[in-house]
Design a protein around this motif. Sequence first.
Motif, PDB file in Angstrom:
ATOM      1  N   GLY A   1      25.222  27.973  46.102  1.00 44.90           N
ATOM      2  CA  GLY A   1      26.279  27.673  46.638  1.00 44.90           C
ATOM      3  C   GLY A   1      27.747  27.931  45.677  1.00 44.90           C
ATOM      4  N   ALA A   2      27.584  27.712  44.542  1.00 39.54           N
ATOM      5  CA  ALA A   2      28.717  28.106  43.659  1.00 39.54           C
ATOM      6  C   ALA A   2      28.958  29.733  43.743  1.00 39.54           C
ATOM      7  N   GLU A   3      27.957  30.516  43.787  1.00 37.92           N
ATOM      8  CA  GLU A   3      27.997  32.075  43.556  1.00 37.92           C
ATOM      9  C   GLU A   3      28.601  32.372  45.114  1.00 37.92           C
ATOM     10  N   LYS A   4      28.121  31.732  46.160  1.00 39.63           N
ATOM     11  CA  LYS A   4      28.465  32.262  47.553  1.00 39.63           C
ATOM     12  C   LYS A   4      30.084  31.910  47.704  1.00 39.63           C
ATOM     13  N   ASP A   5      30.478  30.630  47.273  1.00 42.64           N
ATOM     14  CA  ASP A   5      32.093  30.505  47.236  1.00 42.64           C
ATOM     15  C   ASP A   5      32.725  31.761  46.254  1.00 42.64           C
ATOM     16  N   ASN A   6      32.230  31.983  45.400  1.00 44.89           N
ATOM     17  CA  ASN A   6      32.819  33.194  44.465  1.00 44.89           C
ATOM     18  C   ASN A   6      32.577  34.520  45.211  1.00 44.89           C
ATOM     19  N   ILE A   7      31.672  34.790  45.957  1.00 40.52           N
ATOM     20  CA  ILE A   7      31.827  36.021  46.534  1.00 40.52           C
ATOM     21  C   ILE A   7      32.582  35.788  47.824  1.00 40.52           C
ATOM     22  N   ARG A   8      32.451  34.918  48.424  1.00 45.57           N
ATOM     23  CA  ARG A   8      33.462  34.692  49.553  1.00 45.57           C
ATOM     24  C   ARG A   8      34.812  34.859  49.217  1.00 45.57           C
ATOM     25  N   ASN A   9      35.335  34.283  48.307  1.00 39.51           N
ATOM     26  CA  ASN A   9      37.014  34.518  47.807  1.00 39.51           C
ATOM     27  C   ASN A   9      37.154  35.763  47.419  1.00 39.51           C
ATOM     28  N   SER A  10      36.072  36.493  46.597  1.00 45.02           N
ATOM     29  CA  SER A  10      36.566  37.974  46.362  1.00 45.02           C
ATOM     30  C   SER A  10      36.475  38.892  47.560  1.00 45.02           C
ATOM     31  N   LEU A  11      35.625  38.586  48.548  1.00 42.28           N
ATOM     32  CA  LEU A  11      35.712  39.380  49.984  1.00 42.28           C
ATOM     33  C   LEU A  11      36.905  39.128  50.592  1.00 42.28           C
ATOM     34  N   ASN A  12      37.663  37.954  50.389  1.00 40.46           N
ATOM     35  CA  ASN A  12      38.814  37.763  50.918  1.00 40.46           C
ATOM     36  C   ASN A  12      40.056  38.348  50.317  1.00 40.46           C
ATOM     37  N   SER A  13      39.728  38.355  49.203  1.00 40.27           N
ATOM     38  CA  SER A  13      41.024  39.194  48.321  1.00 40.27           C
ATOM     39  C   SER A  13      41.578  40.229  49.030  1.00 40.27           C
ATOM     40  N   PRO A  14      43.059  40.277  48.850  1.00 42.98           N
ATOM     41  CA  PRO A  14      43.821  41.663  49.454  1.00 42.98           C
ATOM     42  C   PRO A  14      43.106  43.226  49.160  1.00 42.98           C
ATOM     43  N   SER A  15      42.495  43.239  47.918  1.00 46.11           N
ATOM     44  CA  SER A  15      41.972  44.525  47.654  1.00 46.11           C
ATOM     45  C   SER A  15      40.769  44.848  48.463  1.00 46.11           C
ATOM     46  N   ILE A  16      40.160  43.785  48.664  1.00 46.27           N
ATOM     47  CA  ILE A  16      39.056  44.194  49.737  1.00 46.27           C
ATOM     48  C   ILE A  16      39.323  44.081  51.247  1.00 46.27           C
TER      49      ILE A  16
END
Length: 813
Positions: A55-70
């Motif tokens: 769950g924690a890793e999933k939240d981190n990945i989701r936040n990263s995928l939502n970043s403006p650079s991606i």
Amino acid sequence: MKQTNRKYQRTRFARYCILPALVLLSYSCSNTKYLPKNEALLVSSDVKLKGDIAGAEKDNIRNSLNSPSIMLQHPNTKLLNILRLKLWFYNQKHNEKKVGKIWNWLLIPKNMEPPVIYDSTKTIQTANNMTSYLDNQGYFHAFVNYKQSIKSQKAGVTYQVYTGKNFIIDSISYDIGDSAIRKAVIHAATYSFLKKNEPFTMSKLSQEQARLTDVVRNSGYYKFSNDHVQFVLDTINKAIFNNILDPFANIQNSITVSEGSERPKLNITVQILDPTDSTNYQHYWIRNIYVYPDYSAYSTPDDTTFQQSEYKDLTIRRRRDIIRPRVLYNNIVFKKDQEYSQANYDYTIQKLNQLGVWNFVTVEMDTVSHHADSLDAYIFLTPARKQSLGLNLEATSSSDYIVGGALNLTYKNRNTNRAANQVTASIKSGLEWNSDSSNIFFVQAREFSGQVNVSFPRFITPWHLNHIGRFSNPNTSLGLGVNTLDRFGFFSLTSFNGSFGYNWNETQYKRWIVNPLSISFNRLYNVSDSFAKQLEENPFLKNSFSSTFIGGENVSFIYNSQNSLNQKSFNYLQINLEESGLWLNGIDGIIRGVTSDKSSFAKLTSVNFSQYLKMDVEYKHYLNRPHSTLVSRAYAGIGVPYATSDVLPYIKQFTAGGPNSMRAWRLRALGPGSYYNPGLGNPNIFPDQTGDMKLEGNLEYRFDIFSVFGGFLKVKGATFIDAGNIWDLKNDPYKPGSQFKINEFYQDLAIGGGFGIRLDFSYAILRLDLATPFKEPYAYLPDYGWILNTIHPFSREWRKNNLILNFAVGYPF
């Protein structure tokens, strides 16, 4: 009559519910009416993540995928997740052509956003970016699909991300030709970011590359760089990374690991490349150290106006004698004839900056001709202003007074006695004004205080401390002060205080403050007849206000994980422990022993001393998002008098209510426990709601609204909820219900909430919080004090009796 009431209720419902809904609907439609027919406004972009991840890793990945650079396109920002206010401002300026003084204040670039027009090519690129990111995180079998929908010129995109399984590190080996470097790397392998049986990510390679570079540079290899560290990654003896020039490129597609494997494994070989230049791996030693304590932007190192002197390992070149050589020597970590160390280089810059004597600290290393293994160090120090004088005018408001004003004069000397000792002296004078039915505006209280603090940039101890950590920043502090409070119509209270102690950093995030000596003396005088009567009627209150001597020690531990302003989340923890009376009791015992109990500390000084233990803990968590922050706080404190003391001194007791506590109650008006004092609203009665312990929790959501005056003033909003109370540890017959009981304390919790406006001027924040109680702790109320059914925000009488307006400077926590 009943029909009339129903009609009135329906009319009121329409006014307060239906009409705002129609306004929101109209507002929503207005955002697309300016678009050409072939364009659509992007209103949503969601990420649905599937894969075998925690769950924690999933939240981190989701936040990263939502970043403006991606994710290359995001919908226009919303206020409170409802209104696209910045887009509306944009349309008012560029389409409605609004002009005027107020519009000019509001319609500035920081308050506006152009419409985000949906672009399918950016959606395709975003999907590719997501795949590349997951590849770099060790999810080599990930793939991304997307679905788009366009209706009524509004577009939405959903990215369906399948991560697959990421690789696990199976082994780490080293390919290093230089035996000395290999020895240093192997010796520091315990601190490696690459661990067997842990998930592989490209960020770990970046961290390990930087760490190994530091390890080698700390071993004397001044010219060693990140480019000399490379990695080879392989599975089943087939390399997926094997690019000498760029370890993070050319991911080969010939990964021969079965998709069905539970956790595919990866072998890592760390390579340190052979030098292409014979000097790259040269081992360096410090030869000469040149220090320029009063260097300026217009100086040159070989300026003939510098006077040169020697002190131990240092060659000091100066025009003015502004600092003692001993101070320079003690704060320059690297020494003559030592091997070069990057850590010592960085720590020297850090220590010199922490002294506060110089505006700029620059350290340069220069190779020495005809000495291939030597470096000369040049330390250029540009002085800061030695003395400063500040005058601040403060204006405050609180729940127990209308307005307060204070004048604060502060003097600071950053380099006293040429030893980087900092002396700060301040004088403060303030007044509080209030009003009542008989006197429209009167002075309620007057305060005067003076404080002198001296800070020495070292530990002053009877013994020598051999080891001081890199982040320690040791300081010895000495403080003396006096404070006089005149509460007109009640009393005057004068407090003298002094302290001696130490503060230092255990690590980058941990700080200690230890005061082995802390004293204060409180004297109550000019007591009015009405307040004297209150004291006589309440022995607990009388004891807490009695003139007393406080002498003891205190310790504070602070943990703050914030290391950057843009950090997504961080924690803050502070633990305070205070004791009074232990060594005073020892002095009292000596006096009694010498005089055969004919005298004592109290007889000699005519003042009793307080004996108590006090502890409080505060925890705060900050969750930052673009344009918003969620802050949660928990606080617990307890004070226990012991031996000859029956009650805590008044200034050491806990209070609740006010702008920085329970904002739905006035300052010192809440508690203790379920006790209710009906005279709190009477200005002739002193508010004495204090307790021996306190529990409090707060949750606050802060968000940006808009900026004015070219961004000089940022208007921000907040919604919050507070819960807590104070209690007495002993039963007080004058305050029924005030005692803490473990099986009943939850019924005594008060709960309130509201919303606020914050005016952020960058250098100061003015805060207005409007709050109302949701649950009152008083014993006479039904339903355990819940009063939600009595809330009537459209009733003038209800607003007058229940809304509390708090004005303060700065955030509450």
